[in-house]
Design a protein around this motif. Structure first.
Motif, short mmCIF file in Angstrom:
data_model
loop_
_atom_site.label_atom_id
_atom_site.label_comp_id
_atom_site.label_asym_id
_atom_site.label_seq_id
_atom_site.Cartn_x
_atom_site.Cartn_y
_atom_site.Cartn_z
N LYS A 1 0.83 -1.21 0.00
CA LYS A 1 0.00 0.00 0.00
C LYS A 1 0.86 1.25 0.00
CE LYS A 1 -3.83 2.25 2.44
NZ LYS A 1 -4.83 2.13 3.53
N ALA A 2 1.85 1.30 0.88
CA ALA A 2 2.65 2.51 1.05
C ALA A 2 3.51 2.82 -0.18
CB ALA A 2 3.52 2.39 2.29
N VAL A 3 4.10 1.79 -0.77
CA VAL A 3 5.04 2.00 -1.88
C VAL A 3 4.34 1.91 -3.24
CG1 VAL A 3 7.18 1.21 -2.97
CG2 VAL A 3 6.95 1.11 -0.49
N HIS A 4 3.42 0.94 -3.38
CA HIS A 4 2.86 0.65 -4.70
C HIS A 4 1.39 1.05 -4.87
CE1 HIS A 4 6.60 -1.38 -5.32
NE2 HIS A 4 6.33 -2.33 -4.46
N GLY A 5 0.79 1.60 -3.82
CA GLY A 5 -0.57 2.11 -3.95
C GLY A 5 -1.66 1.06 -4.00
N VAL A 6 -1.39 -0.17 -3.56
CA VAL A 6 -2.44 -1.17 -3.48
C VAL A 6 -3.43 -0.75 -2.39
CG1 VAL A 6 -2.93 -3.59 -2.92
CG2 VAL A 6 -0.91 -3.02 -4.28
N PRO A 7 -4.73 -0.71 -2.69
CA PRO A 7 -5.69 -0.20 -1.69
C PRO A 7 -5.64 -0.93 -0.34
CG PRO A 7 -6.72 -0.32 -3.84
CD PRO A 7 -5.38 -0.98 -3.97
N GLY A 8 -5.49 -2.24 -0.36
CA GLY A 8 -5.46 -2.97 0.89
C GLY A 8 -5.15 -4.44 0.68
N THR A 9 -4.87 -5.12 1.78
CA THR A 9 -4.62 -6.56 1.75
C THR A 9 -5.39 -7.21 2.89
OG1 THR A 9 -2.66 -6.41 3.18
CG2 THR A 9 -2.30 -6.28 0.78
N ARG A 10 -5.58 -8.51 2.76
CA ARG A 10 -6.25 -9.26 3.83
C ARG A 10 -5.58 -10.61 3.96
NH1 ARG A 10 -12.65 -10.01 3.48
NH2 ARG A 10 -12.06 -11.37 1.73
N GLY A 11 -5.45 -11.08 5.20
CA GLY A 11 -4.78 -12.35 5.44
C GLY A 11 -3.29 -12.12 5.54
N MET A 12 -2.56 -12.56 4.54
CA MET A 12 -1.12 -12.35 4.44
C MET A 12 -0.37 -12.91 5.63
SD MET A 12 -1.19 -10.97 1.48
CE MET A 12 0.35 -10.19 1.06
N GLY B 1 -2.70 -14.58 1.01
CA GLY B 1 -3.75 -13.65 1.38
C GLY B 1 -4.46 -13.14 0.15
N GLU B 2 -5.10 -11.96 0.28
CA GLU B 2 -5.82 -11.34 -0.82
C GLU B 2 -5.41 -9.88 -0.94
OE1 GLU B 2 -10.20 -13.45 -1.08
OE2 GLU B 2 -9.91 -11.80 0.34
N PHE B 3 -5.43 -9.37 -2.17
CA PHE B 3 -5.38 -7.94 -2.39
C PHE B 3 -6.82 -7.44 -2.50
CE2 PHE B 3 -0.99 -6.80 -4.31
CZ PHE B 3 -0.35 -7.52 -3.29
N LEU B 4 -7.10 -6.27 -1.95
CA LEU B 4 -8.42 -5.67 -2.03
C LEU B 4 -8.36 -4.52 -3.03
CD1 LEU B 4 -9.30 -5.57 1.78
CD2 LEU B 4 -9.75 -7.39 0.12
N MET B 5 -9.04 -4.71 -4.18
CA MET B 5 -8.95 -3.73 -5.27
C MET B 5 -10.33 -3.53 -5.88
SD MET B 5 -5.49 -5.42 -6.96
CE MET B 5 -4.87 -3.94 -7.76
#
Length: 320
Positions: A152-163, A177-181
């Motif tokens: 999120k901080a470096v690449h702008g991915v909105p969010g993650t879950r699990g991981m 996990g999952e990416f939330l997009m």
């Protein structure tokens, strides 16, 4: 993490495009190597002549199953320990455009990589995406897969879950996990703009695209990530090789199915952009800073413990 130059696990040593001659000089830190092409096959061997230490990759020429040393003209056998003059050969695995090598026969160093590649290679042939010189310890390159907050901080991915990280069946390190997009980043630009304006109008953001993220580190220097829903799954291989003078070469290769080839240019471009973004952070880290970890860093700590389990290897001549 202290600087290391070689361990007993796998490296993404080079892309085929880098093997410009029949004999190409390469290195893993202070371990000097040559790649020798034999048709489609590539062999990787030690590069230091056992007679007086010349580098066989600079001026050596091929004669049968030998390389003639450029210093004294001795015929150096390739991987034949029964010969008086010979250099050791290393285990090589070719997957599409990528060439992987192990510098040791230690069975603990494989971590299931050879078997896993057999399951990927035909369906997801690797294509060279990017190679970049980076002034950072090589383990940071693979560690990124185990650092959820950086997406999120470096690449702008909105969010993650699990991981969450775990040990795999063959001793590899796994994070899943999952990416939330809002939608697939490989959609065309018009569709992405429509979705953005819809979110602005409704003041509602819908995470309708939740691609699976499954990364498996097989060594401190190689991680394979399966990303996306089943219908558009692709494979990203990230590797790092320590440079002789410090820092490393970071490489990324992409594998997609034949029915997903249209996504390949965007994937390659996205990989280049992401690696450039990471480079800015990596090269401005303070190596003397004392980290203060929190619960979100548990996968990073798992990766660092995984790295510590790989023994370093002494290169010919005593270099490490």
């Amino acid at each position: 993490m202290e600087q290391t130059t070689a361990h007993h696990g796998w490296y993404l040593l080079a892309f085929r495009s880098e093997l410009t001659d029949d004999i190409t000089p390469l290195a893993v830190g202070g371990h000097r190597l040559i790649a020798v092409k034999e048709g489609d096959r590539v062999r990787v061997l030690d590069a230091t002549c056992p007679h007086r230490g010349a580098h066989l990759g600079f001026g050596g020429r091929r004669e049968g199953d030998c390389v003639v040393c450029p210093f004294h003209g001795k015929r150096i056998a390739l991987g034949d320990p029964d010969k008086h003059w010979s250099v050791a050969e290393h285990t090589v695995l070719a997957w599409g455009d990528a060439l992987f090598v192990r510098l040791s026969d230690d069975p603990d160093g494989d971590r299931g990589f050879e078997q896993a590649v057999k399951g990927w290679a035909d369906t997801y042939p690797l294509v060279e995406a990017v190679g970049l010189q980076v002034d950072v310890h090589p383990a940071y390159v693979v560690e990124n897969a185990f650092d959820p907050d950086h997406f999120k901080a470096v690449h702008g991915v909105p969010g993650t879950r699990g991981m969450a990280a775990r040990t795999g069946d063959s001793g590899e390190l796994v994070i899943e996990g999952e990416f939330l997009m809002q939608t697939s980043p490989w959609q065309d630009a018009r569709r992405l703009e429509e979705i953005r304006w819809q979110a602005i109008r409704t003041r509602t953001v819908r995470w309708d695209y939740r691609p699976r993220f499954l990364a498996r580190a097989f060594s401190p220097s190689v991680v394979v990530t399966e990303f996306g829903p089943p219908e558009e799954l692709h494979v990203i291989v990230t590797g790092s090789v320590p440079a002789p003078g410090g820092g490393c070469t970071a490489r990324v290769a992409i594998g997609v199915r034949t029915d997903q080839q249209a996504a390949l240019p965007a994937l390659v471009g996205g990989s280049r952009k992401a690696l450039e973004e990471d480079k800015v952070v990596w090269e401005n880290l303070d190596p003397h800073a004392v980290p203060r970890y929190d619960a979100r860093d548990e996968p990073v700590l798992a990766f660092r413990a995984f790295c510590a389990d790989f023994a370093t290897r002494t290169a010919p001549g005593g270099a490490r």
